[in-house]
Design a protein around this motif. Structure first.
Motif, PDB file in Angstrom:
ATOM      1  N   ALA A  33       0.843  -1.199   0.000  1.00 20.65           N
ATOM      2  CA  ALA A  33       0.000   0.000   0.000  1.00 20.65           C
ATOM      3  C   ALA A  33       0.876   1.245   0.000  1.00 20.65           C
ATOM      4  O   ALA A  33       1.818   1.344   0.777  1.00 20.65           O
ATOM      5  N   ASP A  34       0.555   2.200  -0.885  1.00 18.28           N
ATOM      6  CA  ASP A  34       1.294   3.463  -0.937  1.00 18.28           C
ATOM      7  C   ASP A  34       0.495   4.493  -0.134  1.00 18.28           C
ATOM      8  O   ASP A  34      -0.652   4.777  -0.465  1.00 18.28           O
ATOM      9  N   VAL A  35       1.082   5.022   0.937  1.00 18.92           N
ATOM     10  CA  VAL A  35       0.366   5.977   1.798  1.00 18.92           C
ATOM     11  C   VAL A  35       1.208   7.253   1.907  1.00 18.92           C
ATOM     12  O   VAL A  35       1.945   7.440   2.875  1.00 18.92           O
ATOM     13  N   PRO A  36       1.114   8.136   0.902  1.00 24.12           N
ATOM     14  CA  PRO A  36       1.918   9.358   0.930  1.00 24.12           C
ATOM     15  C   PRO A  36       1.376  10.376   1.940  1.00 24.12           C
ATOM     16  O   PRO A  36       0.172  10.380   2.239  1.00 24.12           O
ATOM     17  N   VAL A  37       2.268  11.228   2.440  1.00 26.99           N
ATOM     18  CA  VAL A  37       1.833  12.371   3.252  1.00 26.99           C
ATOM     19  C   VAL A  37       1.447  13.478   2.271  1.00 26.99           C
ATOM     20  O   VAL A  37       2.214  13.805   1.352  1.00 26.99           O
ATOM     21  N   VAL A  38       0.252  14.017   2.443  1.00 21.44           N
ATOM     22  CA  VAL A  38      -0.253  15.022   1.495  1.00 21.44           C
ATOM     23  C   VAL A  38      -0.592  16.313   2.236  1.00 21.44           C
ATOM     24  O   VAL A  38      -0.799  16.308   3.450  1.00 21.44           O
ATOM     25  N   ASP A  39      -0.657  17.439   1.502  1.00 14.25           N
ATOM     26  CA  ASP A  39      -0.961  18.710   2.178  1.00 14.25           C
ATOM     27  C   ASP A  39      -2.449  18.778   2.522  1.00 14.25           C
ATOM     28  O   ASP A  39      -3.259  17.981   2.046  1.00 14.25           O
ATOM     29  N   VAL A  40      -2.779  19.777   3.370  1.00 11.01           N
ATOM     30  CA  VAL A  40      -4.135  19.867   3.923  1.00 11.01           C
ATOM     31  C   VAL A  40      -5.177  20.036   2.811  1.00 11.01           C
ATOM     32  O   VAL A  40      -6.220  19.370   2.812  1.00 11.01           O
ATOM     33  N   SER A  42      -5.145  19.313  -0.541  1.00 12.88           N
ATOM     34  CA  SER A  42      -5.422  18.160  -1.404  1.00 12.88           C
ATOM     35  C   SER A  42      -5.890  16.971  -0.580  1.00 12.88           C
ATOM     36  O   SER A  42      -6.725  16.177  -1.038  1.00 12.88           O
ATOM     37  N   GLY A  43      -5.389  16.853   0.661  1.00  8.62           N
ATOM     38  CA  GLY A  43      -5.809  15.740   1.508  1.00  8.62           C
ATOM     39  C   GLY A  43      -7.294  15.777   1.800  1.00  8.62           C
ATOM     40  O   GLY A  43      -8.018  14.791   1.594  1.00  8.62           O
ATOM     41  N   TYR A  44      -7.801  16.955   2.227  1.00  7.38           N
ATOM     42  CA  TYR A  44      -9.228  17.019   2.571  1.00  7.38           C
ATOM     43  C   TYR A  44     -10.113  17.051   1.328  1.00  7.38           C
ATOM     44  O   TYR A  44     -11.279  16.646   1.388  1.00  7.38           O
ATOM     45  N   ALA A  45      -9.567  17.503   0.192  1.00  6.32           N
ATOM     46  CA  ALA A  45     -10.339  17.393  -1.054  1.00  6.32           C
ATOM     47  C   ALA A  45     -10.627  15.917  -1.333  1.00  6.32           C
ATOM     48  O   ALA A  45     -11.735  15.545  -1.738  1.00  6.32           O
ATOM     49  N   VAL A 194      -2.049  10.313   4.222  1.00  3.54           N
ATOM     50  CA  VAL A 194      -2.003  10.908   5.557  1.00  3.54           C
ATOM     51  C   VAL A 194      -1.899  12.412   5.361  1.00  3.54           C
ATOM     52  O   VAL A 194      -1.034  12.879   4.605  1.00  3.54           O
ATOM     53  N   VAL A 195      -2.792  13.171   5.995  1.00  2.00           N
ATOM     54  CA  VAL A 195      -2.726  14.630   5.887  1.00  2.00           C
ATOM     55  C   VAL A 195      -1.625  15.128   6.827  1.00  2.00           C
ATOM     56  O   VAL A 195      -1.578  14.740   8.002  1.00  2.00           O
ATOM     57  N   GLU A 196      -0.776  15.992   6.313  1.00  2.00           N
ATOM     58  CA  GLU A 196       0.385  16.439   7.090  1.00  2.00           C
ATOM     59  C   GLU A 196      -0.048  17.051   8.431  1.00  2.00           C
ATOM     60  O   GLU A 196      -1.094  17.710   8.519  1.00  2.00           O
TER      61      GLU A 196
END
Ligand SMILES: C[S@@+](CC[C@H](N)C(=O)[O-])C[C@H]1O[C@@H](n2cnc3c(N)ncnc32)[C@H](O)[C@@H]1O
Length: 261
Positions: A33-40, A42-45, A194-196
């Motif tokens: 599973a690829d679980v990148p840390v993303v910014d707020v 794009s993460g909540y979008a 994961v949202v940063e």
């Protein structure tokens, strides 16, 4: 291995499990599973479409504690700051408050269920679109971990609260964050991320409260129980006993009730 010293049988079971997975070639964790840390933003979008699905262990732990605080407060003008899909805004409206919800994510605001008796606006925790001392109650739930400058956000929440008004803050507990807990999500397309976030400590909060004329009424730290341990996704599915041993009893949420001086 939290129970290495206090429960020999449990520790032996966990060690045997680690040997089996690491040395025995068992494919339990070869999931890819690829679980990148993303910014707020794009993460909540991405998270907005699935955010209200049941099974979020932090919400399961946090919500009854926050609602028991809200239930005891007199109705008035209430701000749900970083309201997301309006979980607490809905409760505040049911309790008779005049609710204003503010969030920086248009996608989260769009995904919320209809709540005609409340007003919702785009806005950032660092510059809320409200007049000074204009509300009787501020709620900010599960959002301050996404803010780098905690002092600035708390000063802004305090600015819009009238003297004597109450503030309720909730977040992932710093102990859980230090052990790798984070705002993990699965989106509607089957992706994960994961949202940063920033692991603010108790001392960071205390300094911010002092600088923003906020007096502590309560600091609550509910512990993870069997129900939340059973919501830990793949870990629960593949290694349920180890997951329960790892999670149960850890503080999962940090909840503050404050009064503006
Ligand atoms: C985990 S959700 C929590 C939503 C809601 N408060 C709840 O408890 O269900 C975090 C929310 O914080 C919002 N958020 C994060 N940083 C923000 C900021 N700087 N200003 C406003 N909203 C923010 C996100 O857009 C998201 O809707």
């Amino acid at each position: 291995m939290r129970h290495l010293f206090d429960d020999d049988e449990q520790a032996a079971a966990r060690l045997a499990e680690i040997r089996r997975i690491a040395c025995g070639g068992e494919a339990v964790y070869q999931l890819g599973a690829d679980v990148p840390v993303v910014d707020v933003t794009s993460g909540y979008a991405r998270w907005s479409q699935t955010y209200d699905n049941p099974g979020n262990p932090l919400i399961h732990l946090e919500q009854p504690v926050v609602w028991s605080i809200l239930d005891a407060l007199a109705p008035g003008a209430a701000l749900d700051a970083a309201c997301g899909t309006g979980r607490h805004a809905r409760r505040l409206a049911e309790l008779g408050h005049r609710v204003i919800g503010v969030d920086a994510s248009p996608a989260m605001l769009e995904a919320r269920a209809a709540l005609p008796q409340a007003t919702f606006r785009d806005g950032d925790l660092s510059a809320l679109p409200l007049e000074p001392a204009s509300v009787d109650l501020v709620v900010c739930a599960l959002a301050l971990e996404h803010v780098a400058d905690l002092g600035r956000a708390i000063a802004e929440l305090s600015r819009v609260l009238r003297p004597g008004g109450h503030m309720v803050l909730s977040g992932l507990h710093p102990a859980a964050a230090a052990l790798g807990g984070a705002a993990y999500f699965q989106d509607a397309a089957g992706g994960a991320g994961v949202v940063e976030g920033y692991g603010h400590l108790h001392g960071d909060y205390l300094n911010a409260f002092q600088q923003s004329q906020l007096a502590i009424q309560q600091c609550l730290e509910p512990r993870i129980g069997p129900a939340e341990a059973a919501m830990q996704g793949l870990a629960t599915q593949f290694i349920p006993d180890a997951t329960a041993a790892a999670y149960i009893g850890l503080p999962g949420a940090l909840i503050w009730e404050l009064v503006r001086g």
